[in-house]
Design an enzyme around this catalytic site. Structure first.
Site, mmCIF file in Angstrom:
data_model
loop_
_atom_site.group_PDB
_atom_site.id
_atom_site.type_symbol
_atom_site.label_atom_id
_atom_site.label_comp_id
_atom_site.label_asym_id
_atom_site.label_seq_id
_atom_site.Cartn_x
_atom_site.Cartn_y
_atom_site.Cartn_z
ATOM 1 N N LYS A 87 6.509 10.707 -3.331
ATOM 2 C CA LYS A 87 6.529 10.037 -2.040
ATOM 3 C C LYS A 87 5.250 9.735 -2.104
ATOM 4 C CE LYS A 87 9.225 11.806 2.309
ATOM 5 N NZ LYS A 87 9.930 12.727 2.870
HETATM 6 O O1 G3P Z 1 12.346 12.334 6.410
HETATM 7 C C1 G3P Z 1 11.323 11.996 6.915
HETATM 8 C C2 G3P Z 1 11.756 13.387 8.543
HETATM 9 O O2 G3P Z 1 10.763 14.548 7.493
HETATM 10 C C3 G3P Z 1 10.808 13.714 9.534
HETATM 11 O O3 G3P Z 1 12.004 13.855 10.380
HETATM 12 O O4 G3P Z 1 12.619 15.037 12.319
HETATM 13 O O5 G3P Z 1 10.337 15.603 11.378
HETATM 14 O O6 G3P Z 1 10.569 12.988 12.561
HETATM 15 P P1 G3P Z 1 11.726 14.363 12.126
#
Ligand code: G3P
Length: 218
Positions: A87
């Site tokens: 990633k």
């Molecule tokens: O896959 C990306 C993710 O981990 C971010 O999610 O909920 O932290 O915006 P969030």
């Protein structure tokens, strides 16, 4: 549509795997820290543990932000297990790293994507997956789903093979809307997947079937 779970929590990964619909896992440094996984050796071991639970792709994020560092870390991550996808953040050296890994046949997931232009660059650089963060756009009053639609249109115009991995999914409706748009993959919490099975008429209907069965067989 592939279902990935967005967590570093092994119990939740096992639960999603047991449901039989899991195609992979995404993690990031914040999710690792949330589980108390710190220190390079522990983090690398944790990735291997995740790979041993699931059959699909497991995204493992570099923390370097320069090209040399991203290449060094990415190669180490890719060597850990055949299921690892490296990633890489959407920054200038990240684009160069995507191209480097693509040329070497190492699969990548371009993360922190918030615009169609960034997604176009990721595809041009040969990313395997592109991760638009729809929830974080919604958080700032911007239409995250619209970004997924725009990327779908651009990729389809040119037959880019990069898969749209709708990320920062927060709830079940995000999953359904991404499926309508044609995102290749979604990654979200276990609750966003389990929410798909819920319907009160299913529960009411089942209770009635069982009641009638009992009546007829007592
Ligand atoms: O896959 C990306 C993710 O981990 C971010 O999610 O909920 O932290 O915006 P969030």
């Amino acid at each position: 549509m592939k279902f990935f779970i967005d967590t570093a929590n092994l119990d939740q990964i096992k639960e999603a795997q047991a449901l039989g619909v899991l195609d992979g896992v995404t993690t990031n440094p914040s999710l690792m820290a949330k589980e108390g996984i710190t220190g390079k050796d522990n983090i690398l071991k944790h990735y291997v543990n995740i790979c041993n639970i699931v059959e699909g792709d497991v995204s493992a994020e570099v923390v370097a932000t320069d090209l040399e560092g991203m290449i060094r870390e990415g190669e180490e991550l890719a060597d850990l297990h055949e299921q690892i996808v490296v990633k890489i953040p959407m920054i200038k050296d990240g684009v160069k790293a995507l191209k480097y890994f693509s040329d070497k046949g190492i699969r990548t997931n371009c993360t922190l994507v918030f615009s169609p232009g960034q997604a176009l660059l990721a595809a041009k650089a040969g990313a395997t997956y592109v991760s638009p963060f729809l929830g974080r756009l919604d958080d700032i009053s911007t239409d995250g789903l619209n970004l997924i639609s725009e990327i779908r249109l651009i990729y389809d115009n040119y037959d880019f093979e990069t898969q749209i991995l709708a990320a920062s999914i927060r709830h079940t409706m995000h999953v359904i809307d991404c499926a309508k748009i044609g995102a290749d993959v979604m990654t979200g919490p276990l609750s966003s997947i389990e929410g798909l099975l819920k319907h009160p008429l299913t529960d009411i209907g089942l209770a009635k079937f069982l009641e009638d069965y009992k009546k007829g067989n007592s």
